[in-house]
Design an enzyme around this catalytic site. Structure first.
Site, PDB file in Angstrom:
ATOM      1  CB  SER A  50      38.232  36.968  40.623  1.00  0.00           C
ATOM      2  OG  SER A  50      39.320  36.136  40.257  1.00  0.00           O
ATOM      3  N   GLY A  88      38.772  36.317  44.921  1.00  0.00           N
ATOM      4  CA  GLY A  88      39.720  35.858  45.930  1.00  0.00           C
ATOM      5  C   GLY A  88      39.300  34.607  46.668  1.00  0.00           C
ATOM      6  CG  ASN A  92      41.789  32.735  44.186  1.00  0.00           C
ATOM      7  OD1 ASN A  92      42.600  33.422  43.578  1.00  0.00           O
ATOM      8  ND2 ASN A  92      40.489  32.964  44.112  1.00  0.00           N
ATOM      9  CG  ASP A 151      44.671  40.601  35.555  1.00  0.00           C
ATOM     10  OD1 ASP A 151      44.429  40.095  34.447  1.00  0.00           O
ATOM     11  OD2 ASP A 151      43.858  40.574  36.494  1.00  0.00           O
ATOM     12  CG  HIS A 193      41.100  38.221  36.567  1.00  0.00           C
ATOM     13  ND1 HIS A 193      42.256  38.612  37.201  1.00  0.00           N
ATOM     14  CD2 HIS A 193      40.403  37.444  37.443  1.00  0.00           C
ATOM     15  CE1 HIS A 193      42.274  38.094  38.414  1.00  0.00           C
ATOM     16  NE2 HIS A 193      41.172  37.380  38.591  1.00  0.00           N
TER      17      HIS A 193
END
Length: 240
Positions: free
Chosen positions: A61, A98, A126, A207, A210
């Site tokens: 991502s 992801g 991840n 968040d 990112h």
């Protein structure tokens, strides 16, 4: 023969001669143009100069640009930067939100159908966030790089660092993957993809994980020198 008749005939001869010269010149120019066109079409060097190079941005991502418009993600920004600086390269965004290192390895053959000259590899975050044994992403990344290098692709490798709440032993083991592999394969290496961006509130989405548009601008500033090294290597190999 009177003077008037002689003058007319002389005028016609001169006009005819001029017409032949004109047509001959046109034919000569046409032939020159055809020769130049054929030389261009048959010259690998000229074809290479005209063909844009291909950079594939491969990752999760952070590459895909989760939370920002596509033109604000780093691949699009990098392409604009390179072309503004006179480098004829397109940058393809092959990031998948992801994705783990296993996912990247499983779709690598598909990525290679894009015929990349350079791959920017950003992957592994991840795996770390899921607490996967660091030996697994390390093995997968090694295999990804091995395959890319076998196909003659230049790799720009970007490091990742894991959050400390997973425990110091795990974090240290995970963080060590990247410099070790970069040294092992003698890669063009950016030690930390999120350098000067991670934990900086104004450079990230809500968040906190990112990058936002400003964050990606910073990433491109940090990444560009490494990409330029790859482009120089690409040219020295005689591919451009």
């Amino acid at each position: 023969m009177n003077n008037t008749s002689y003058s007319r005939r002389r005028f016609v001869r001169v006009l005819f001669a001029c017409l032949l010269l004109f047509l001959g010149g046109c034919d000569s120019e046409d032939k020159k143009g055809q020769m130049v066109q054929k030389a261009t079409e048959s010259s690998p060097t000229l074809q290479a100069e005209q063909r844009p190079g291909t950079i594939v941005a491969l990752g999760d991502s952070l590459t895909a640009g989760l939370g920002v418009d596509e033109h604000d993600a780093y691949p699009a920004r990098l392409e604009r930067r390179l072309q503004a600086d006179g480098h004829n390269f397109r940058v393809i965004n092959a990031g998948v939100s992801g994705e783990t290192t296993s996912g990247t390895l499983s779709r690598l053959e598909w990525v290679l159908t894009m015929k990349p000259d350079i791959v920017i590899l950003e992957i592994g975050a991840n795996d770390g966030l899921r607490g996967i044994d660091p030996a697994v992403p390390a093995k997968n990344i090694r295999e990804i790089i091995r395959i890319l290098q076998e196909r003659g692709v230049i790799v720009v490798f970007t490091g990742m660092k894991m959050v400390w709440n997973l425990g110091p032993a795990y974090t240290l083991a995970f963080n060590a993957i990247y410099p070790d592999i970069a040294k092992e394969f003698d890669l063009i290496y950016m030690p930390f993809f999120l350098d000067e961006v991670a934990t900086v509130r104004e450079l990230n989405n809500e968040d906190g994980l990112h990058p936002n548009a400003r964050g990606y601008e910073k990433i491109v500033n940090n990444l560009s020198p490494h990409v330029l090294v790859a482009i120089d290597q690409f040219k020295r190999q005689g591919k451009r």
